[in-house]
Design a protein around this motif. Sequence first.
Motif, short mmCIF file in Angstrom:
data_model
loop_
_atom_site.label_atom_id
_atom_site.label_comp_id
_atom_site.label_asym_id
_atom_site.label_seq_id
_atom_site.Cartn_x
_atom_site.Cartn_y
_atom_site.Cartn_z
N LEU B 51 30.99 45.59 44.82
CA LEU B 51 32.24 45.79 44.10
C LEU B 51 32.03 47.05 43.26
O LEU B 51 31.30 47.03 42.26
CB LEU B 51 32.57 44.57 43.24
N SER B 56 35.15 45.48 39.07
CA SER B 56 35.24 44.02 38.95
C SER B 56 35.70 43.60 37.55
O SER B 56 36.20 42.49 37.37
CB SER B 56 33.89 43.37 39.27
N THR B 59 39.68 43.50 37.81
CA THR B 59 40.26 42.88 39.01
C THR B 59 40.67 41.45 38.67
O THR B 59 39.82 40.65 38.29
CB THR B 59 39.20 42.86 40.13
N LEU B 62 38.78 37.96 40.66
CA LEU B 62 37.35 38.13 40.91
C LEU B 62 36.66 36.88 41.47
O LEU B 62 35.96 36.96 42.48
CB LEU B 62 36.67 38.59 39.62
N LYS B 65 37.69 36.14 44.99
CA LYS B 65 37.18 37.16 45.91
C LYS B 65 35.71 36.91 46.23
O LYS B 65 35.30 36.95 47.40
CB LYS B 65 37.35 38.55 45.30
N THR B 76 27.30 39.78 47.88
CA THR B 76 28.02 40.78 47.08
C THR B 76 27.19 41.16 45.86
O THR B 76 26.32 40.40 45.43
CB THR B 76 29.36 40.21 46.55
N PHE B 78 27.65 43.61 41.92
CA PHE B 78 28.44 44.50 41.08
C PHE B 78 27.79 45.89 41.07
O PHE B 78 26.57 46.01 40.99
CB PHE B 78 28.49 43.97 39.63
N TYR B 102 29.06 34.07 37.40
CA TYR B 102 29.77 34.36 38.65
C TYR B 102 28.93 34.01 39.88
O TYR B 102 29.32 34.31 41.00
CB TYR B 102 30.21 35.83 38.69
#
Lengths: 257, 257, 257
Positions: B51, B56, B59, B62, B65, B76, B78, B102
């Motif tokens: 991202l 992020s 967004t 988040l 996603k 994924t 950051f 997250y």
Amino acid sequence: MHMNYPLLNVPERPAKPRQSGLTMVMDKGLSLRQVEDFIEVAGVHTDIVKLGWATSHVTPNLKEKLALYKSAGIPTYFGGTLFEAFIIRNQFSDYQRILDQYGMEYAEVSDGSIEIEHDLKCNYIKELAKQVTVISEVGSKDAAKIFAPYKWIKLMQAELEAGSWKVIAEAREGGNVGIYRGSGEVREGLVDEILTQIPEETIIWEAPQKEQQVWFIKLIGSNVNLGNIAPAEVIPLETIRLGLRGDTFDFFLNQTK
Amino acid sequence: MHMNYPLLNVPERPAKPRQSGLTMVMDKGLSLRQVEDFIEVAGVHTDIVKLGWATSHVTPNLKEKLALYKSAGIPTYFGGTLFEAFIIRNQFSDYQRILDQYGMEYAEVSDGSIEIEHDLKCNYIKELAKQVTVISEVGSKDAAKIFAPYKWIKLMQAELEAGSWKVIAEAREGGNVGIYRGSGEVREGLVDEILTQIPEETIIWEAPQKEQQVWFIKLIGSNVNLGNIAPAEVIPLETIRLGLRGDTFDFFLNQTK
Amino acid sequence: MHMNYPLLNVPERPAKPRQSGLTMVMDKGLSLRQVEDFIEVAGVHTDIVKLGWATSHVTPNLKEKLALYKSAGIPTYFGGTLFEAFIIRNQFSDYQRILDQYGMEYAEVSDGSIEIEHDLKCNYIKELAKQVTVISEVGSKDAAKIFAPYKWIKLMQAELEAGSWKVIAEAREGGNVGIYRGSGEVREGLVDEILTQIPEETIIWEAPQKEQQVWFIKLIGSNVNLGNIAPAEVIPLETIRLGLRGDTFDFFLNQTK
């Protein structure tokens, strides 16, 4: 057709299916939903879609995608590089089989990445023309291989005689080879000379850059055949064809005076 | 894998998860549906998604996603600029908390926009490596800050020793700093020298421009690790890796002869 | 607002509706689903959407699209070239009717592609201001037509007095005319001089290129009004406004020291 306002004196566009004024779009990997979105917005302005070069080989959703375009009445074909990839491997009959297997009604014959005798290329055109509608492409993807205008004309004439429905003038996705200089500028003398011998409605000019589209529309008119248009650029191109973007606004007003 | 035709002699690509041949994609603000579309088309060809920088932070979608990517088996992380934004504000422990919050399994440690002692950067790598898999980045986002090759090598070695899984060679979204000149041209001597000391499978080369991808594939092969690929460019990149686009068509044919 | 992390000392952005810090986005042919995707990701950061030039004329889904933006609380307007297309055909009353018919609350008055007496342009502003909120644009789409700074100021002042809510400084989709050189570089002296006379919150600077956005944010601050932003660039722009992308990372840190 599909114009929202009562604007007077806007250039006419023939209805589809048409022989000139074609917009050929390049799909280089849209998802199914993106294809639906494209059709919703630009389907009515699009004549044919190319699945760019060999992208169809690695696209997971190929059959479904072809079905979507078909249900919207938009023909599709695989980019010429896929044809060349089969030819260079001596797999022409495999290529013919996959055209059948995927129900293709069009095919491209090109020699942008391979060296091939022109008689042989024309034989492939003749052979495939028994199976599908053939579009053939003239011009190399190699920026260093530049042909003289008389050669472009000779190749185009022979390919049309061999059975090509249209001939494409090469530019790639970038618009920086073939009929263009590396900077994207049109080889104007080349285009002018081609047009003295080849009927303009039999040529599709690849013109991915806006300035290239504008140049051809000013030379040939609203209904020039243009190709390698990105999906999101079909609506903008349509406004340029109609004199409704700054680039051709004056041009068409002066014509209708 | 996911090739639609019986084409012979196409370069092999290892199956995921893999250590080389990685494609790292930059998401700079896709919607949930756009993520689904991306996964449908390119998920099978994508190893990891960044991202981009601190996108992020702003967004709205988040968590959803991240869940979508996770359900598709695509890790994924950051972008490094987010790490730097926390560091410069003395909020490292907040950063560690948001990684947990997250559910992140990867994190990037970089110093593209901040000045930081290299020992301290390596300490952050060591610390975060206890929590997640660390990717670290070498090179400044400032075009004026150019390091000599021996320095790139020294930094990469130290970061790998500190616990980085891979080191990224900086280029930004534009591909015009770090290992490239402002024009996008590769600093070839720099890359050659790095490769004399650092195992190529431990490096991810940011290569957003097609010409950059082609250059690295010709140098290192189909299975070079490339990053900062735009979502819509994963399918095109895969064809370049396979010698099925004009740019590498000849190159791989000549190799298999 | 809509920031996911507890990052300290990030520049403040006013809540919508706001008079400065506006982001004006150009939609040049999105599908309905693409509009929904855009709103999901970037709606909260977007103040107003322009349907670029006359693209709305050939867009099949116009009424539904306008309804989508409206339901998200984002005002829309037709690009100035559509206004000009009606004016040059002596169809001003038709234009007024379509604004009503489509329920438009904003309209642009421009003369980027036509020559028109400035008094007459101001009359159109006055007339339309009775019907909708008017945005007017200064600057030609023709790169060869360059005005002196005093003229820009005079035109902007007269249009604001005639009733324009904001004046737009022309750049086109490409960012290469009007307030920019053909290369995209800002005409810095021009902008500086305009700002000595015209309140900055009354101007929307078209700034489609990242470097242009960065330049204006460094000059005027996070809350400069910027326009012609591509839908996918709203999230990146928001990070630049907040000092959370490499380009303005140092700039805002130094300010808050």
